[in-house]
Design a protein around this motif. Structure first.
Motif, mmCIF file in Angstrom:
data_model
loop_
_atom_site.group_PDB
_atom_site.id
_atom_site.type_symbol
_atom_site.label_atom_id
_atom_site.label_comp_id
_atom_site.label_asym_id
_atom_site.label_seq_id
_atom_site.Cartn_x
_atom_site.Cartn_y
_atom_site.Cartn_z
ATOM 1 N N LEU A 110 11.601 13.554 -58.561
ATOM 2 C CA LEU A 110 11.664 12.602 -57.460
ATOM 3 C C LEU A 110 10.326 12.550 -56.721
ATOM 4 O O LEU A 110 9.692 13.579 -56.486
ATOM 5 C CB LEU A 110 12.782 12.994 -56.490
ATOM 6 N N ASP A 111 9.934 11.346 -56.336
ATOM 7 C CA ASP A 111 8.650 11.101 -55.682
ATOM 8 C C ASP A 111 8.890 10.844 -54.201
ATOM 9 O O ASP A 111 9.243 9.724 -53.795
ATOM 10 C CB ASP A 111 7.971 9.903 -56.341
ATOM 11 N N ALA A 112 8.685 11.876 -53.359
ATOM 12 C CA ALA A 112 8.936 11.750 -51.920
ATOM 13 C C ALA A 112 7.944 10.806 -51.255
ATOM 14 O O ALA A 112 8.306 10.059 -50.335
ATOM 15 C CB ALA A 112 8.882 13.127 -51.259
ATOM 16 N N ALA A 113 6.700 10.821 -51.699
ATOM 17 C CA ALA A 113 5.693 9.955 -51.082
ATOM 18 C C ALA A 113 6.021 8.487 -51.318
ATOM 19 O O ALA A 113 5.905 7.648 -50.407
ATOM 20 C CB ALA A 113 4.312 10.293 -51.634
ATOM 21 N N ALA A 114 6.445 8.155 -52.536
ATOM 22 C CA ALA A 114 6.812 6.764 -52.829
ATOM 23 C C ALA A 114 8.026 6.345 -52.020
ATOM 24 O O ALA A 114 8.105 5.208 -51.528
ATOM 25 C CB ALA A 114 7.091 6.598 -54.325
ATOM 26 N N ALA A 115 8.985 7.261 -51.858
ATOM 27 C CA ALA A 115 10.173 6.949 -51.062
ATOM 28 C C ALA A 115 9.797 6.662 -49.620
ATOM 29 O O ALA A 115 10.289 5.703 -49.004
ATOM 30 C CB ALA A 115 11.164 8.106 -51.138
ATOM 31 N N ALA A 116 8.912 7.474 -49.064
ATOM 32 C CA ALA A 116 8.488 7.271 -47.677
ATOM 33 C C ALA A 116 7.771 5.939 -47.506
ATOM 34 O O ALA A 116 8.006 5.204 -46.532
ATOM 35 C CB ALA A 116 7.591 8.426 -47.231
ATOM 36 N N ARG A 117 6.909 5.602 -48.463
ATOM 37 C CA ARG A 117 6.192 4.318 -48.379
ATOM 38 C C ARG A 117 7.169 3.145 -48.435
ATOM 39 O O ARG A 117 7.042 2.164 -47.692
ATOM 40 C CB ARG A 117 5.175 4.209 -49.517
ATOM 41 N N GLY A 118 8.149 3.257 -49.316
ATOM 42 C CA GLY A 118 9.116 2.175 -49.442
ATOM 43 C C GLY A 118 9.933 1.981 -48.178
ATOM 44 O O GLY A 118 10.198 0.843 -47.764
ATOM 45 N N ILE A 119 10.353 3.072 -47.553
ATOM 46 C CA ILE A 119 11.129 2.971 -46.310
ATOM 47 C C ILE A 119 10.265 2.381 -45.199
ATOM 48 O O ILE A 119 10.713 1.530 -44.421
ATOM 49 C CB ILE A 119 11.678 4.360 -45.910
ATOM 50 N N GLU A 120 9.008 2.812 -45.127
ATOM 51 C CA GLU A 120 8.112 2.288 -44.086
ATOM 52 C C GLU A 120 7.887 0.786 -44.254
ATOM 53 O O GLU A 120 7.929 0.021 -43.282
ATOM 54 C CB GLU A 120 6.787 3.045 -44.126
ATOM 55 N N GLU A 121 7.661 0.358 -45.499
ATOM 56 C CA GLU A 121 7.352 -1.048 -45.726
ATOM 57 C C GLU A 121 8.573 -1.939 -45.544
ATOM 58 O O GLU A 121 8.495 -3.009 -44.934
ATOM 59 C CB GLU A 121 6.790 -1.221 -47.138
ATOM 60 N N ARG A 122 9.711 -1.504 -46.085
ATOM 61 C CA ARG A 122 10.896 -2.363 -46.106
ATOM 62 C C ARG A 122 11.717 -2.295 -44.820
ATOM 63 O O ARG A 122 12.386 -3.265 -44.472
ATOM 64 C CB ARG A 122 11.783 -1.966 -47.287
ATOM 65 N N LEU A 123 11.683 -1.139 -44.146
ATOM 66 C CA LEU A 123 12.585 -0.968 -43.004
ATOM 67 C C LEU A 123 11.867 -0.634 -41.703
ATOM 68 O O LEU A 123 12.140 -1.242 -40.661
ATOM 69 C CB LEU A 123 13.622 0.127 -43.321
ATOM 70 N N CYS A 124 10.954 0.322 -41.740
ATOM 71 C CA CYS A 124 10.299 0.749 -40.492
ATOM 72 C C CYS A 124 9.522 -0.398 -39.850
ATOM 73 O O CYS A 124 9.622 -0.628 -38.629
ATOM 74 C CB CYS A 124 9.370 1.927 -40.760
ATOM 75 N N GLY A 125 8.739 -1.117 -40.668
ATOM 76 C CA GLY A 125 7.943 -2.207 -40.125
ATOM 77 C C GLY A 125 8.795 -3.281 -39.469
ATOM 78 O O GLY A 125 8.616 -3.597 -38.286
ATOM 79 N N PRO A 126 9.772 -3.867 -40.185
ATOM 80 C CA PRO A 126 10.610 -4.893 -39.568
ATOM 81 C C PRO A 126 11.405 -4.401 -38.367
ATOM 82 O O PRO A 126 11.647 -5.159 -37.422
ATOM 83 C CB PRO A 126 11.538 -5.315 -40.705
#
Length: 682
Positions: A376-392
């Protein structure tokens, strides 16, 4: 003899095997191959190091039929019915899924002159010329037919003849008869059930053929068994004849395992909590016995009147996707990443953040799954959450991650409420048994939110459904309509009907290899108050039935009715609606052994986890290094190849004599001890 169970889920395919000679057990977990589930089955066997030539028994739980139905990928199906009744599926019932939604519309349905009276007498004979014309005129592309004639439950001769004509005119078409699938009197439910069976039949036949061929090439020398939603096993050939019985087979196997594991550990009143990659499945076990429902809605508006263990499912699992609704609120599920492409952290091309991504970023989930076969790639997961959810949302990563986990846990808690609080039961009197690959990650917080004091996590939790395939018997259920007021039952007719149904059920098991002397038979009647539309299943014993037998069944019905609905209708007369016969053939069963492993309770490492809005250190233990009697206080993480268990702060876990993990959630139990649970019949 090596006995193997393989369960196919939405995300993972799980294997559990037990060697009866050595007493050794092994498990394996691989990603489900959605395009062809048999590839994942073969892959799980290879991953577990199992030689198919050594296997003496192989049982299979499959989602093929369920997926074909839910995703509308079944066969092009035609419905042949009595003249004037072609609109039964469209008319449905008068209820609505959403009473206040002005835009709601009924879902679209999946799919020759004759007429019988309700008692089965012929009002108009089958017009064989018209029947042949109907068979010959079926549109191109139709590969399956459901035959549902009015009152065929009382006289199946016209349906049987129509099948013979179809076999002559269109022999390549699969056929399902209502008189064989559901011989009961409700037209819509009987039609829906038969159409579902016909709709998934070619898909199931094709899949089972592909599977058995792959297994035989690999060296398997026995016929595989297939799990039914009722909790019983059938041969592969019988599953192909009546595929509707395989719906919910995997969750049913998990409930069977939970009942056996709970009984061995001393817990008989259980709510199961099976959290996989796609869904959370819950069911109720009372007195060590799972509830079996005579009717399930496989989805809204699609009833299936076949016996199935009463499992409630919600779209909340490790693959549940996080998204933002039109009002700007964070939501979780019901859409799932599945095994393909999977959550972002799987590295399979997924771009939408899932619950597994949140649990990984929170530190609760480690960086490997399935014994290291999935990284599992934790860094990729964090980036995805930031881009898709945290920003909006305009929120920091930790807050969004915590929110994703909390919302998913609340969705799961609602599923538990549906089989406990919503049925008048007090969760504080129950044990939550958590399994599935993600069950241990969320079970403690969910149980504490519901005031459930104890969570039991069995050995091999990620493979419990596969284990359950080795803990049940062969089973055949047959049903027939039998409407009669309880005070004036024609005992001769009733006993003749029971005798005929018993002969059919026993013969079907014998045809599948069970010796007649090894078959056990039980009888039930469905009873209601005259004029009502729902009934309760009541045991009927002894058989042949006498006036005293009917009186005892009626008294039991009134007792149960009062337990459930808190009233007794003194002026209403109970009436029989249907009779049911269940035949079971005993199979060898896997028994959980005493746990003699472990011995080192020290934590080899720690991991930073997000809890209550803060980052803190949690000890990480190898579960199988813990001996029976070991107690660990939270926060702590217990890892094993097939699952991870999270022990939150304020909780503690102890290893019982069978290696089960008993989590004390810190929630209060009822002051008067275990309450007598109300008996609920679906």
């Amino acid at each position: 003899m090596l006995r193997v169970g393989i369960d196919v889920g939405g995300t993972f395919t799980d294997l559990f095997a037990h060697d009866e000679t050595t007493g050794e057990s092994l498990s394996a977990k691989v990603l489900t191959t959605v395009h062809n589930q048999s590839e994942g089955v073969v892959g799980a066997i290879a991953s577990g190091g199992v030689g198919l030539a050594e296997v003496g028994f192989l049982a299979h739980g499959t989602t093929t039929g369920t997926n074909a139905l839910i995703e509308r990928r079944g066969a092009v199906t035609a419905l042949i019915t009595t003249e004037g009744f072609r609109d039964v599926l469209e008319i449905m019932r008068t209820d609505r899924e959403s009473g206040y939604d002005l835009h709601w519309a009924k879902p679209q349905a999946m799919v020759p002159p004759e007429r019988l009276r309700p008692d089965g007498a012929v009002l108009a004979p089958l017009d064989e010329g018209a029947a042949r014309a109907v068979a010959a005129g079926l549109p191109e592309g139709v590969t399956s037919v459901a035959i549902v004639f009015l009152h065929a439950y009382a006289n199946p001769s016209h349906e049987a003849r129509m099948r013979e004509i179809l076999a002559e005119v269109r022999p390549e078409i699969a056929v399902s008869l209502s008189s064989e699938v559901n011989a009961e009197y409700r037209e819509y439910e009987r039609t829906s059930t038969t159409v579902v069976d016909a709709y998934i039949k070619p898909v199931m036949v094709r899949y089972l053929g592909t599977l058995v061929e792959a297994l035989r090439i690999g060296g398997l020398g026995v016929e595989p068994m297939v799990m039914q939603g009722s909790g019983g096993m059938v041969t592969l050939g019988r599953a192909a004849e009546k595929p509707i019985g395989t719906l919910s087979s995997g969750p049913a196997a998990g409930t069977i395992a939970a009942a056996a594991i709970g009984a061995a550990a001393g817990f008989d009143d259980i709510v199961t909590f099976d959290v996989g990659g796609t869904s959370t499945d819950v069911s109720l076990i009372q007195g060590g016995v799972p509830f079996v429902s005579a009717q399930k809605q496989v989805e809204w508006g699609v009833p299936a009147r076949v016996p199935m263990i009463d499992v409630e499912s919600v779209g909340a699992g490790g693959g549940s996707l996080g998204w933002i609704d039109q009002g700007g609120a964070l939501k979780m599920g019901p859409r799932s990443a599945g095994s393909t492409p999977g959550p972002i952290c799987y590295g399979g091309g997924g771009v939408e953040p899932a619950l597994s991504d949140a649990l990984l970023v929170a530190g609760i989930l480690g960086t490997e799954l399935a014994g290291g076969r999935v990284s599992l790639d934790a860094a990729a997961a964090a980036r995805g959450i930031e881009e898709r959810l945290c920003g909006p949302l305009g929120l920091p990563l930790d807050r969004v991650v915590a929110g994703m986990i909390e919302i998913a846990q609340e969705n799961m808690a609602n599923a538990v409420r549906s089989v406990s609080i919503w049925k008048g039961l007090d969760p504080r009197d129950l044990t939550l048994m958590a399994f599935g690959g993600a069950g241990g990650l969320v079970a403690g917080p969910v149980a504490r939110a519901l005031d459930i004091p104890r969570v039991l996590i069995p050995m091999y939790p990620g493979n419990t459904c596969a284990m359950g395939l080795l803990m049940t018997d062969m089973r055949e259920d047959v049903t027939s309509a039998f409407l009669a007021p309880s005070g004036s039952v024609d005992l001769e007719a009733l006993n003749a009907r029971l005798e005929a149904l018993t002969a059919t059920a026993v013969a079907t098991l014998v045809r599948q290899g069970i010796a007649e002397d090894d078959v056990a038979v039980s009888h039930h009647v469905d009873v209601r108050y005259t004029g009502q539309i729902y009934e309760l299943g009541i045991p009927l014993s002894p058989v042949p039935a006498t006036a005293e037998t009917i009186a005892a069944a009626t008294a039991e019905f009134e007792r149960r009715y009062e337990d459930i609905y808190t009233i007794r209708l003194e002026d209403a007369e109970p009436e029989l609606v249907s009779v049911r016969v269940t035949a079971t053939g005993r199979l060898p069963r896997y028994q959980p052994p005493a746990w003699t492993g472990g011995g080192d309770a020290s934590a080899p490492r720690t991991r930073t986890v997000l809890e209550a809005g803060e980052r803190r250190e949690a000890a990480v233990h190898d579960r199988y290094a813990l001996a029976a009697g070991t107690r660990i206080d939270g926060p702590a993480i217990l890892e094993e190849p097939g699952s991870t268990v999270w022990i939150a702060s304020g909780m503690a876990v102890e290893v019982d004599p069978f290696g089960n993990l008993l989590i004390d959630t810190g929630a209060g139990s009822s002051p008067d001890g275990l309450r007598a649970l109300t008996t609920v019949e679906a």
